[in-house]
Write a protein that holds these residues in place. Structure first.
Motif, short mmCIF file in Angstrom:
data_model
loop_
_atom_site.label_atom_id
_atom_site.label_comp_id
_atom_site.label_asym_id
_atom_site.label_seq_id
_atom_site.Cartn_x
_atom_site.Cartn_y
_atom_site.Cartn_z
N SER A 164 9.41 -18.01 -10.15
CA SER A 164 8.69 -18.92 -11.03
C SER A 164 7.58 -18.25 -11.85
N VAL A 165 7.15 -17.05 -11.42
CA VAL A 165 6.06 -16.37 -12.13
C VAL A 165 6.49 -15.02 -12.70
N LYS A 166 7.70 -14.61 -12.42
CA LYS A 166 8.18 -13.30 -12.89
C LYS A 166 8.08 -13.23 -14.40
N ASP A 167 7.64 -12.10 -14.90
CA ASP A 167 7.47 -11.83 -16.34
C ASP A 167 6.26 -12.54 -16.93
N ARG A 168 5.52 -13.30 -16.13
CA ARG A 168 4.28 -13.93 -16.61
C ARG A 168 3.05 -13.44 -15.84
N PHE A 169 3.23 -13.12 -14.57
CA PHE A 169 2.13 -12.66 -13.73
C PHE A 169 2.31 -11.18 -13.42
N THR A 170 1.19 -10.47 -13.29
CA THR A 170 1.22 -9.05 -12.93
C THR A 170 0.17 -8.77 -11.86
N ILE A 171 0.61 -8.19 -10.75
CA ILE A 171 -0.31 -7.82 -9.69
C ILE A 171 -0.60 -6.32 -9.80
N SER A 172 -1.85 -5.96 -9.55
CA SER A 172 -2.22 -4.55 -9.61
C SER A 172 -3.38 -4.31 -8.66
N ARG A 173 -3.62 -3.04 -8.35
CA ARG A 173 -4.73 -2.71 -7.48
C ARG A 173 -5.52 -1.56 -8.08
N ASP A 174 -6.83 -1.63 -7.91
CA ASP A 174 -7.73 -0.56 -8.33
C ASP A 174 -8.44 -0.09 -7.08
N ASN A 175 -7.95 1.00 -6.51
CA ASN A 175 -8.52 1.47 -5.25
C ASN A 175 -9.96 1.93 -5.41
N ALA A 176 -10.31 2.44 -6.57
CA ALA A 176 -11.68 2.89 -6.81
C ALA A 176 -12.66 1.72 -6.74
N LYS A 177 -12.20 0.55 -7.20
CA LYS A 177 -13.05 -0.65 -7.17
C LYS A 177 -12.77 -1.51 -5.94
N ASN A 178 -11.79 -1.07 -5.13
CA ASN A 178 -11.45 -1.82 -3.92
C ASN A 178 -11.11 -3.27 -4.25
N THR A 179 -10.32 -3.44 -5.28
CA THR A 179 -10.00 -4.78 -5.78
C THR A 179 -8.53 -4.87 -6.16
N VAL A 180 -7.94 -6.03 -5.90
CA VAL A 180 -6.58 -6.33 -6.34
C VAL A 180 -6.67 -7.46 -7.37
N TYR A 181 -5.88 -7.36 -8.40
CA TYR A 181 -5.92 -8.34 -9.49
C TYR A 181 -4.58 -9.07 -9.60
N LEU A 182 -4.66 -10.29 -10.10
CA LEU A 182 -3.46 -11.02 -10.50
C LEU A 182 -3.69 -11.49 -11.93
N GLN A 183 -3.05 -10.82 -12.87
CA GLN A 183 -3.12 -11.22 -14.27
C GLN A 183 -2.08 -12.30 -14.50
N MET A 184 -2.54 -13.45 -14.96
CA MET A 184 -1.66 -14.60 -15.15
C MET A 184 -1.64 -14.96 -16.63
N ASP A 185 -0.49 -14.80 -17.25
CA ASP A 185 -0.31 -15.11 -18.67
C ASP A 185 0.67 -16.27 -18.83
N SER A 186 0.68 -16.84 -20.01
CA SER A 186 1.60 -17.94 -20.32
C SER A 186 1.55 -19.02 -19.24
N LEU A 187 0.35 -19.41 -18.88
CA LEU A 187 0.19 -20.36 -17.79
C LEU A 187 0.77 -21.73 -18.13
N TYR A 219 0.83 -1.20 0.00
CA TYR A 219 0.00 0.00 0.00
C TYR A 219 0.86 1.25 0.00
N SER A 220 1.95 1.23 0.76
CA SER A 220 2.72 2.45 1.03
C SER A 220 3.30 3.07 -0.23
N ASP A 221 3.80 2.24 -1.17
CA ASP A 221 4.44 2.80 -2.36
C ASP A 221 4.13 2.01 -3.62
N ASP A 222 3.15 1.09 -3.54
CA ASP A 222 2.76 0.26 -4.68
C ASP A 222 3.92 -0.61 -5.19
#
Length: 124
Positions: free
Chosen positions: A62-85, A52-55
């Protein structure tokens, strides 16, 4: 504090999924949020975390460069985009949180609050 993880499913190798972590009733932007997975017969493994402090973000090698974590504070939701599974990504994925604001790496023990988990299966 209750966390709700969703978005899991069955996907072929090379495919993508996006997991969501919602928190009805409290504000996620006060917390560090992570994703932890557990495969059958294995211990829980920290996959990713966003502070939270600095994003700042953290990823397991094992997931670097394939997964992306992000947060949308307006929607109060955190996402984990998982590619190249890959088949080895198959696990129950949990979102978790702690109130100190900053991720402590990927340590599973840092989290005070846990969601119910969502199954991700990567198979042809």
């Amino acid at each position: 504090v209750q966390l709700q993880a969703s978005g899991g499913g069955l996907v072929q190798p090379g495919g993508s999924l996006r997991l969501s972590c919602a928190a009805p009733g409290f504000t996620l932007d006060d917390y560090a949020i992570g994703w932890v997975r557990q495969a059958p017969g294995k211990e829980r493994e920290g996959v990713s975390c966003i502070s939270y402090s600095d994003d700042s973000t953290y990823y397991a090698d094992s997931v670097k460069d394939r997964f992306t974590i992000s947060r949308d504070n307006a929607k109060n939701t955190v996402y984990l985009q998982m590619d190249s599974l890959r088949p080895e990504d198959t696990a129950v994925y949990y979102c978790a949180a702690h109130g100190s604001g900053r991720c402590r790496g990927l340590f599973v023990s840092q989290y005070a609050y846990w969601g119910q988990g969502t199954q991700v299966t990567v198979s042809s």
